[in-house]
Write an enzyme that holds these catalytic residues in place. Structure first.
Site, mmCIF file in Angstrom:
data_model
loop_
_atom_site.group_PDB
_atom_site.id
_atom_site.type_symbol
_atom_site.label_atom_id
_atom_site.label_comp_id
_atom_site.label_asym_id
_atom_site.label_seq_id
_atom_site.Cartn_x
_atom_site.Cartn_y
_atom_site.Cartn_z
ATOM 1 N N SER A 147 31.222 37.506 31.649
ATOM 2 C CA SER A 147 31.521 36.385 32.541
ATOM 3 C C SER A 147 30.253 35.599 32.824
ATOM 4 O O SER A 147 29.144 36.107 32.632
ATOM 5 C CB SER A 147 32.093 36.936 33.854
ATOM 6 O OG SER A 147 32.074 35.964 34.889
ATOM 7 N N TYR A 160 33.202 41.791 41.772
ATOM 8 C CA TYR A 160 33.488 41.318 40.404
ATOM 9 C C TYR A 160 32.177 41.057 39.679
ATOM 10 O O TYR A 160 31.984 41.469 38.530
ATOM 11 C CB TYR A 160 34.321 40.040 40.494
ATOM 12 C CG TYR A 160 34.653 39.376 39.192
ATOM 13 C CD1 TYR A 160 33.796 38.453 38.599
ATOM 14 C CD2 TYR A 160 35.866 39.642 38.557
ATOM 15 C CE1 TYR A 160 34.121 37.817 37.409
ATOM 16 C CE2 TYR A 160 36.204 39.006 37.371
ATOM 17 C CZ TYR A 160 35.327 38.097 36.811
ATOM 18 O OH TYR A 160 35.651 37.463 35.625
HETATM 19 P P1 NAP Z 1 44.803 37.266 33.670
HETATM 20 O O1 NAP Z 1 45.423 36.006 33.224
HETATM 21 O O2 NAP Z 1 44.990 37.728 35.075
HETATM 22 O O3 NAP Z 1 45.287 38.445 32.664
HETATM 23 C C1 NAP Z 1 44.879 39.757 32.901
HETATM 24 C C2 NAP Z 1 45.515 40.640 31.855
HETATM 25 O O4 NAP Z 1 45.030 41.970 32.009
HETATM 26 C C3 NAP Z 1 47.034 40.730 31.964
HETATM 27 O O5 NAP Z 1 47.574 40.844 30.662
HETATM 28 C C4 NAP Z 1 47.261 42.017 32.746
HETATM 29 O O6 NAP Z 1 48.547 42.545 32.469
HETATM 30 C C5 NAP Z 1 46.131 42.865 32.158
HETATM 31 N N1 NAP Z 1 45.699 43.982 33.029
HETATM 32 C C6 NAP Z 1 45.312 43.914 34.326
HETATM 33 N N2 NAP Z 1 45.040 45.158 34.786
HETATM 34 C C7 NAP Z 1 45.251 46.016 33.749
HETATM 35 C C8 NAP Z 1 45.177 47.418 33.593
HETATM 36 N N3 NAP Z 1 44.805 48.210 34.601
HETATM 37 N N4 NAP Z 1 45.489 47.957 32.379
HETATM 38 C C9 NAP Z 1 45.856 47.164 31.348
HETATM 39 N N5 NAP Z 1 45.940 45.815 31.427
HETATM 40 C C10 NAP Z 1 45.648 45.263 32.619
HETATM 41 O O7 NAP Z 1 43.224 37.240 33.471
HETATM 42 P P2 NAP Z 1 42.267 36.390 32.500
HETATM 43 O O8 NAP Z 1 41.752 35.193 33.236
HETATM 44 O O9 NAP Z 1 42.919 36.234 31.193
HETATM 45 O O10 NAP Z 1 41.028 37.400 32.393
HETATM 46 C C11 NAP Z 1 40.903 38.294 31.314
HETATM 47 C C12 NAP Z 1 39.466 38.783 31.286
HETATM 48 O O11 NAP Z 1 38.583 37.661 31.186
HETATM 49 C C13 NAP Z 1 39.029 39.522 32.552
HETATM 50 O O12 NAP Z 1 38.153 40.593 32.200
HETATM 51 C C14 NAP Z 1 38.242 38.476 33.327
HETATM 52 O O13 NAP Z 1 37.278 39.041 34.191
HETATM 53 C C15 NAP Z 1 37.583 37.739 32.207
HETATM 54 N N6 NAP Z 1 37.123 36.398 32.509
HETATM 55 C C16 NAP Z 1 38.000 35.456 32.941
HETATM 56 C C17 NAP Z 1 37.518 34.165 33.178
HETATM 57 C C18 NAP Z 1 38.409 33.048 33.643
HETATM 58 O O14 NAP Z 1 37.873 31.992 34.027
HETATM 59 N N7 NAP Z 1 39.724 33.204 33.649
HETATM 60 C C19 NAP Z 1 36.180 33.877 32.969
HETATM 61 C C20 NAP Z 1 35.312 34.898 32.577
HETATM 62 C C21 NAP Z 1 35.804 36.159 32.327
HETATM 63 P P3 NAP Z 1 49.249 43.641 33.469
HETATM 64 O O15 NAP Z 1 49.047 43.122 34.869
HETATM 65 O O16 NAP Z 1 50.686 43.671 33.033
HETATM 66 O O17 NAP Z 1 48.543 44.943 33.226
HETATM 67 C C1 GCO Z 2 35.484 32.867 40.591
HETATM 68 C C2 GCO Z 2 36.115 32.936 39.227
HETATM 69 C C3 GCO Z 2 35.048 33.304 38.178
HETATM 70 C C4 GCO Z 2 35.564 33.045 36.781
HETATM 71 C C5 GCO Z 2 34.763 33.659 35.695
HETATM 72 C C6 GCO Z 2 33.575 32.834 35.428
HETATM 73 O O1 GCO Z 2 36.078 33.361 41.563
HETATM 74 O O2 GCO Z 2 34.394 32.267 40.648
HETATM 75 O O3 GCO Z 2 37.186 33.859 39.185
HETATM 76 O O4 GCO Z 2 34.671 34.640 38.395
HETATM 77 O O5 GCO Z 2 36.838 33.454 36.626
HETATM 78 O O6 GCO Z 2 34.491 34.995 35.862
HETATM 79 O O7 GCO Z 2 32.921 33.316 34.288
#
Ligand code: NAP
Ligand code: GCO
Length: 256
Positions: A147, A160
């Site tokens: 992230s 986080y």
């Molecule tokens: P999301 O839309 O909330 O999707 C999360 C996914 O993880 C869902 O498929 C959920 O399905 C699954 N999940 C959650 N808890 C789980 C568990 N205990 N076991 C197995 N699966 C689980 O989230 P996202 O934004 O795509 O984020 C995915 C990853 O990217 C995360 O690691 C997040 O920190 C990272 N990330 C996101 C962003 C952003 O801006 N969105 C930026 C940087 C990094 P179920 O609930 O059915 O298990």
């Molecule tokens: C927040 C967001 C961020 C992004 C991501 C950025 O609350 O600022 O959830 O954490 O999702 O992780 O890289």
């Protein structure tokens, strides 16, 4: 050695993407499948997982569901053993993760434990279960979804941020230990991506305006904008890239 676009061909490879019933995980799974891989999708909710697999299948992609909770080491160990009996997992994407927001002084212990379990303990459980096979095979690709918070802090998301910083350093540690086994362990650091995890932030126009002003690209990203980095780090094109965090963040970590 393959040349040109063939360097990015994943035909014959199997990829497990945790947390891939939606969001970033589903986009990465789709991208790896479009590059030729057989993809195993994972999440806890089997119904959403089956819907996601069916969607990829309807696009002619090779996708299979494997529902398990990444915070449950026994479930992880059993699932990985079953998957490996069907064939090698060549590519692991540790994507599953959650976000909880509150002032640190008010943060509840159970919320802390949920975040650490999902975002960090899971990478230990899954990487160890899959990595033991990769070590034996002397080949593998592990991609940890880090992230912007692997580098920078922001108020109300200290737990986080701690997990994403730890995941960055776990990536470098595994590089140090498993590089000699021809296993490349890298990370992707997404910026602000439009997914359900950020729904509350996207709906907050003041916050969204801040994201647009703080990010050189001037916008939130779409999930598909992470696919290129994932295919690169999953393919032979990155065989000499190890311990690297590739930020796909519109430039936000490059500027003040
Ligand atoms: P999301 O839309 O909330 O999707 C999360 C996914 O993880 C869902 O498929 C959920 O399905 C699954 N999940 C959650 N808890 C789980 C568990 N205990 N076991 C197995 N699966 C689980 O989230 P996202 O934004 O795509 O984020 C995915 C990853 O990217 C995360 O690691 C997040 O920190 C990272 N990330 C996101 C962003 C952003 O801006 N969105 C930026 C940087 C990094 P179920 O609930 O059915 O298990
Ligand atoms: C927040 C967001 C961020 C992004 C991501 C950025 O609350 O600022 O959830 O954490 O999702 O992780 O890289």
């Amino acid at each position: 050695m393959a040349k040109g676009a063939a360097l990015f061909d994943l035909t014959g490879r199997t990829a497990l993407v945790t947390g891939s019933s939606q969001g970033i995980g589903l986009a990465i799974a789709r991208g790896l499948a479009e590059a030729g891989a057989k993809v195993v999708l994972n999440a806890r909710r089997a119904n959403k997982l089956d819907e996601a697999c069916a969607a990829l299948g309807s696009e002619g992609l090779d996708a299979y569901p494997c529902a398990f909770d990444v915070t449950d080491q026994t479930a992880v160990t059993q699932a990985i053993a079953a998957l490996e009996r069907d064939g090698p997992i060549d590519i692991l994407v540790n994507n599953a993760g959650i976000q909880r927001r509150a002032p640190f002084e008010d943060f509840k212990l159970d919320a802390w434990q949920e975040i650490v379990g999902t975002n960090l303990h899971s990478a230990f459980y899954v990487s160890q279960a899959v990595g033991r096979h990769m070590v034996n095979r002397k080949r593998g690709k592990i991609i940890n979804i880090c992230s912007v918070m692997s580098e920078l802090g922001r108020p109300t998301i200290v737990p986080y941020t701690a997990t994403k910083g730890a995941l960055k350093m776990m990536t470098k540690g595994l590089c140090a230990e498993w590089g000699k086994h021809n296993i490349q362990v890298n990370g992707i650091g997404p910026g602000y991506i439009k997914t359900e995890l950020n729904a509350a932030l996207i709906a907050d126009e003041t916050f969204s305006a801040w994201v647009r002003a703080r990010t050189p690209a001037g916008r939130w990203a779409e999930v598909d904008e992470l696919i290129g980095a994932a295919v690169f780090l999953a393919s032979d094109a990155s065989n000499y890239v190890n311990g690297h965090i590739l930020y796909v963040d519109g430039g936000i970590t490059a500027v003040v």
